[in-house]
Design a protein around this motif. Structure first.
Motif, PDB file in Angstrom:
ATOM      1  N   GLN A  12      -1.723   5.954  -4.394  1.00  0.00           N
ATOM      2  CA  GLN A  12      -2.385   4.937  -5.213  1.00  0.00           C
ATOM      3  C   GLN A  12      -1.655   4.728  -6.550  1.00  0.00           C
ATOM      4  N   ASP A  14       0.218   3.009  -9.447  1.00  0.00           N
ATOM      5  CA  ASP A  14       0.335   1.687 -10.053  1.00  0.00           C
ATOM      6  C   ASP A  14       1.799   1.506 -10.459  1.00  0.00           C
ATOM      7  N   PRO A  15       2.526   0.586  -9.832  1.00  0.00           N
ATOM      8  CA  PRO A  15       3.961   0.455 -10.097  1.00  0.00           C
ATOM      9  C   PRO A  15       4.279   0.118 -11.549  1.00  0.00           C
ATOM     10  N   HIS A 185       6.530  -4.992  -6.845  1.00  0.00           N
ATOM     11  CA  HIS A 185       5.060  -4.950  -6.781  1.00  0.00           C
ATOM     12  C   HIS A 185       4.497  -5.510  -8.087  1.00  0.00           C
ATOM     13  N   TRP A 220       1.869  -0.264   2.256  1.00  0.00           N
ATOM     14  CA  TRP A 220       0.950  -1.080   1.464  1.00  0.00           C
ATOM     15  C   TRP A 220      -0.435  -0.458   1.325  1.00  0.00           C
ATOM     16  N   LEU A 223      -1.142   1.529  -1.846  1.00  0.00           N
ATOM     17  CA  LEU A 223      -1.163   0.833  -3.130  1.00  0.00           C
ATOM     18  C   LEU A 223      -2.582   0.738  -3.674  1.00  0.00           C
ATOM     19  N   TYR A 227      -2.879  -4.734  -5.883  1.00  0.00           N
ATOM     20  CA  TYR A 227      -1.651  -4.815  -5.095  1.00  0.00           C
ATOM     21  C   TYR A 227      -1.936  -4.743  -3.597  1.00  0.00           C
ATOM     22  N   ARG A 228      -2.872  -3.844  -3.211  1.00  0.00           N
ATOM     23  CA  ARG A 228      -3.119  -3.629  -1.787  1.00  0.00           C
ATOM     24  C   ARG A 228      -3.588  -4.898  -1.093  1.00  0.00           C
TER      25      ARG A 228
END
Length: 259
Positions: A12, A14-15, A185, A220, A223, A227-228
């Motif tokens: 999970q 966060d980019p 992302h 995916w 994420l 984003y997901r």
């Protein structure tokens, strides 16, 4: 560790947060160790003739890292000296390792001199496909900052030397971009929209390459939101194309089933 390594090891993740924290740590290292970086730069110059030895490679690698850290700190503080040194190094380099090291220092720090350096690099090596591939890759892999890298990637897709039909060139730009988490992302889903468009476009003439690029969103489900949901929507859009190749359809269908 690289931004991608960190991103892939955190569930999970966060980019944008991974990017921000890693960049902050590098800024701190650049600032608090500035004298050490300067020493490393001066003490590890290879002043004798080029030789492909481990000893010389190590010295070059450390010198180039030190240069990148000094340029990073200089850009943060508004000091023009170290970007100027990097640009001079870029122009005077007697080997590709040092030339690319100086170029990456400027591009990675988003220094103003990165633009003339990139222009000069392209002019010098326009007829060398391998170097131009590297030229595209360096820009796509630069640390994201305020959307600049993503915008640059979109611009480079229109560059006269870029062609999706050239597999090496497509890998140099698009594959390098999708391994740059914060540039790929995006909270506004623009990265996923571009990914979907290019997967479909490439699939029309090179299904094998398209299938490999389609795997950019294999993870995916790991994420966080938003984003997901945006990634799933992009994958579903690709899967919904009637004329998709069997290779690419297998990838996206399997990816959707994972969620």
């Amino acid at each position: 560790p690289s931004e991608r390594e960190l991103f892939e090891q955190i569930d999970q993740a966060d980019p944008e947060r991974v990017n921000a924290v890693r960049e902050a740590v590098l800024d701190q290292l650049a600032q608090e160790m500035s004298q050490d970086w300067e020493w490393a730069w001066e003490a590890h110059q290879v002043r004798e003739g080029y030789a492909p030895t481990g000893e010389q490679s190590g010295r070059r690698a450390l010198a180039n890292l030190a240069l990148a850290m000094r340029v990073r700190e200089a850009v943060r503080t508004g000091d023009a000296v170290w970007p100027g040194r990097a640009y001079q190094r870029f122009k005077d380099a007697s080997n590709m390792t040092d030339r690319l090291g100086a170029l990456q220092a400027l591009v990675g720090a988003h220094a103003e001199l990165a633009t003339p350096a990139l222009d000069r690099m392209h002019a010098l090596f326009a007829q060398d496909p391998l170097v131009i591939d590297k030229w595209f890759m360096i820009q796509a892999r630069a640390p994201e900052r305020q959307g600049r890298v993503f915008s640059r990637v979109r611009q480079l897709l229109q560059h006269p030397d870029f062609s999706l039909r050239n597999p090496n060139r497509a890998r140099a730009l698009l594959f390098a971009w999708h391994t740059n988490p914060a540039a790929f992302h995006r909270a506004d889903a623009a990265g996923y929209v571009l990914w979907a468009d290019k997967v479909v476009e490439i699939d029309a003439f090179n299904p094998q390459l398209a299938a490999r690029f389609a795997r950019a969103l294999d993870r995916w489900t790991a994420l966080p939101q938003p984003y997901r949901s945006a990634a799933r929507e992009a994958i579903a859009r690709v899967a919904g194309k009637a004329e998709l190749s069997a290779d690419t359809r297998e990838i996206v269908t399997r990816s959707l089933a994972a969620g």
